[in-house]
Enzyme design. Structure first.
Site, PDB file in Angstrom:
ATOM      1  N   CYS A 121       0.820  -1.296  -0.012  1.00 27.27           N
ATOM      2  CA  CYS A 121      -0.043   0.100  -0.013  1.00 27.27           C
ATOM      3  C   CYS A 121       0.674   1.193   0.090  1.00 27.27           C
ATOM      4  CB  CYS A 121      -0.773  -0.035   1.222  1.00 27.27           C
ATOM      5  SG  CYS A 121      -2.273  -1.152   0.901  1.00 27.27           S
TER       6      CYS A 121
HETATM    7  C1  UDX Z   1      -0.935   0.000   5.588  1.00 25.18           C
HETATM    8  C2  UDX Z   1      -1.812   0.676   6.348  1.00 25.18           C
HETATM    9  O1  UDX Z   1      -1.379   0.713   7.843  1.00 25.18           O
HETATM   10  C3  UDX Z   1      -3.234   0.594   6.438  1.00 25.18           C
HETATM   11  O2  UDX Z   1      -4.164   1.402   7.061  1.00 25.18           O
HETATM   12  C4  UDX Z   1      -3.519   0.429   4.868  1.00 25.18           C
HETATM   13  O3  UDX Z   1      -4.698   0.125   4.476  1.00 25.18           O
HETATM   14  C5  UDX Z   1      -2.538  -0.430   4.177  1.00 25.18           C
HETATM   15  O4  UDX Z   1      -1.333  -0.074   4.222  1.00 25.18           O
HETATM   16  P1  UDX Z   1       0.381  -2.462   5.826  1.00 25.18           P
HETATM   17  O5  UDX Z   1       0.884  -2.217   4.550  1.00 25.18           O
HETATM   18  O6  UDX Z   1      -0.201  -3.777   6.125  1.00 25.18           O
HETATM   19  O7  UDX Z   1      -0.716  -1.418   6.190  1.00 25.18           O
HETATM   20  O8  UDX Z   1       1.533  -2.427   6.898  1.00 25.18           O
HETATM   21  P2  UDX Z   1       1.861  -1.340   8.057  1.00 25.18           P
HETATM   22  O9  UDX Z   1       1.766  -2.223   9.464  1.00 25.18           O
HETATM   23  O10 UDX Z   1       1.055  -0.293   8.026  1.00 25.18           O
HETATM   24  O11 UDX Z   1       3.274  -1.051   7.875  1.00 25.18           O
HETATM   25  C6  UDX Z   1       3.732  -0.855   6.579  1.00 25.18           C
HETATM   26  C7  UDX Z   1       5.342  -0.791   6.542  1.00 25.18           C
HETATM   27  O12 UDX Z   1       5.676   0.461   7.474  1.00 25.18           O
HETATM   28  C8  UDX Z   1       6.152  -1.709   7.049  1.00 25.18           C
HETATM   29  O13 UDX Z   1       7.237  -2.006   6.101  1.00 25.18           O
HETATM   30  C9  UDX Z   1       6.623  -1.531   8.428  1.00 25.18           C
HETATM   31  O14 UDX Z   1       7.780  -2.134   8.963  1.00 25.18           O
HETATM   32  C10 UDX Z   1       6.822  -0.092   8.485  1.00 25.18           C
HETATM   33  N1  UDX Z   1       6.739   0.664   9.625  1.00 25.18           N
HETATM   34  C11 UDX Z   1       5.751   0.814  10.217  1.00 25.18           C
HETATM   35  C12 UDX Z   1       8.060   1.348  10.028  1.00 25.18           C
HETATM   36  O15 UDX Z   1       9.118   1.382   9.428  1.00 25.18           O
HETATM   37  N2  UDX Z   1       7.881   2.169  11.096  1.00 25.18           N
HETATM   38  C13 UDX Z   1       6.526   2.397  11.981  1.00 25.18           C
HETATM   39  O16 UDX Z   1       6.769   3.116  12.939  1.00 25.18           O
HETATM   40  C14 UDX Z   1       5.400   1.543  11.382  1.00 25.18           C
END
Ligand code: UDX
Length: 410
Positions: free
Chosen positions: A250
């Site tokens: 996403c």
């Molecule tokens: C995301 C959104 O959270 C969700 O609301 C949307 O509908 C789809 O995209 P997702 O892709 O499943 O969900 O993952 P998420 O848990 O948000 O993490 C995304 C990425 O960011 C991961 O690679 C994670 O490791 C990274 N991340 C997340 C960070 O590097 N730091 C953070 O503080 C949070």
């Protein structure tokens, strides 16, 4: 996912999956994706409230339809709408047989204007019906992979974009039973809320990473800093974890789409581009740290722990491990990789590296190790790290508790 959750809310649901193999597998209770709680919902509702089909036969008997097809990144960063177009065609045709009102709810992530300019005209054209006989809403979803069922049932908000109150009320009634504020907006605003939310979360991460890099240069622990920052309720503590950057299906794609949209409007997406740039540079910083520790990487045996874009998934889309592995290959390193769930997915993309069945196997005899995914099991590897040729551990996610590690921003 949505179909199973809608059945759980008490609705009678016909799930249409045009790929017959997938349809068969879902109808046997085996979803194609791993989502906590999904199999349980399928086994509870299949054959009762939930039916799976690969043809659009029973649409006319339903009150409303959700379009939930994928919109992967297409040309120039914009979403590829071919699946949306095909769904509109099939849905429209099957609505020819219905004489009463029907509601179409768009759930797929599409750029502002797509529902009104593409979805509505296509469905009206193929159904040969009038605008007031079919209602349209845009209802974006904000589901995290791995926690999608939980997020569906306990959302922060329900966004319903609609042009008329009848459609809005029917769409809202679907979620009766879920406790969450509902916001009704125009259709275009609902489409934009999805992009703006994802772009903002991605911005928080790149901000935390940029500040984290600064902290690292000053020998400050970025996590201590962001803990203090996140306690301000105007900021909140979420998505401030510095690390190797964001991946997944996403954030990267939605950011690219928003940038492409801005450019097409002659607007300069300065912040969005920087968010992307920080994210692209971030994983490579791990290799700079590594070189600082062990010198040239050529011929060195490097263990890469974690291939999934985040923990608790086998999804490697846009995983930050990919640019790290590519760069290690370019530098001539000997790469051994391990992931508890995502190794098979990575093997399909990158074949010429060694994959190990356990983290211990990957670490044995390694000159250094890079931790790329926040898997809980990596926090318990202290003894296995001792079996490396030299105990050099570079951490791209804050998960390890041993003292002698080099964190990317801590
Ligand atoms: C995301 C959104 O959270 C969700 O609301 C949307 O509908 C789809 O995209 P997702 O892709 O499943 O969900 O993952 P998420 O848990 O948000 O993490 C995304 C990425 O960011 C991961 O690679 C994670 O490791 C990274 N991340 C997340 C960070 O590097 N730091 C953070 O503080 C949070």
């Amino acid at each position: 996912m949505s179909a199973a959750c809608l059945a759980q809310l008490g609705h009678w649901v016909e799930l249409i999956e045009i790929d017959p193999d997938r349809a068969r597998s879902i109808s046997q209770g085996r979803p194609q994706i791993y989502e906590k709680g999904l199999e349980a919902l399928l086994s509870k509702h299949l054959g009762e409230r939930l039916h799976v089909s690969s043809i659009y036969d029973h649409i006319a008997e339903s009150d409303l339809s959700f379009i939930c097809v994928g919109t992967p990144e297409g040309e120039g960063g914009r979403p590829d709408l071919s699946m949306v177009q095909s769904a509109c065609r099939s849905l429209g045709r099957s609505l020819r047989d219905k004489s009463s009102y029907h509601l179409v709810v768009m759930k797929s992530t599409v750029l502002p204007g797509t529902t009104e300019d593409l979805v509505i005209p296509a469905i009206l054209k193929h159904s040969r019906r009038e605008g007031d006989e079919i209602g349209f809403c845009m209802n974006p979803e904000f589901l995290r992979e791995g926690r999608a069922v939980e997020d569906f049932m306990h959302p922060d908000r329900i966004v319903i974009g609609c042009n008329d109150p009848t459609s809005g009320e029917l769409a809202e009634s679907v979620y009766r039973g879920i406790e969450a504020p509902v916001i009704r907006t125009e259709i275009k605003s609902a489409e934009m809320i999805k992009y703006a939310s994802n772009a903002f979360l991605a911005t928080k991460i790149s901000f935390a990473n940029e500040l984290g890099n600064l902290c690292k240069a000053l020998r400050i622990d970025a996590y201590e800093v962001m803990k203090g920052v996140g306690m301000d309720h105007r900021i909140n503590p979420h998505f401030l974890n510095a690390g190797a950057g964001f991946g997944g299906s996403c954030f990267p794609k939605d950011l690219s789409a928003l940038i492409a949209l801005a450019q097409s409007l002659d607007e300069k997406p300065l912040i969005l581009r920087s968010v992307q740039e920080v994210n692209e540079r971030q994983p490579l910083r791990l290799l700079e740290l590594l070189e600082g520790k062990i010198g040239r990487l050529k011929g060195k045996r490097i263990a890469v722990l974690g291939l999934a874009f985040k923990n608790d998934t086998d999804d490697i889309r846009e995983s930050r491990s990919i640019p790290v592995i590519m760069k290690l290959k370019e530098e001539g390193a000997d790469i051994v990789a391990y992931d508890p769930k995502a190794a098979d997915s990575m093997k399909r993309l990158i074949q010429d590296i060694e994959y190990c069945p356990t983290a211990a196997d990957a670490l044995r005899g390694a000159d250094a190790c890079i931790v790329m995914t926040e898997w809980q099991e990596f926090s318990e590897l202290d003894e296995e790290f001792d079996r490396m040729r030299s105990r050099v551990i570079i951490e791209g996610r804050r998960i390890l508790s041993c003292r002698d590690i080099e964190g990317i921003c801590w």
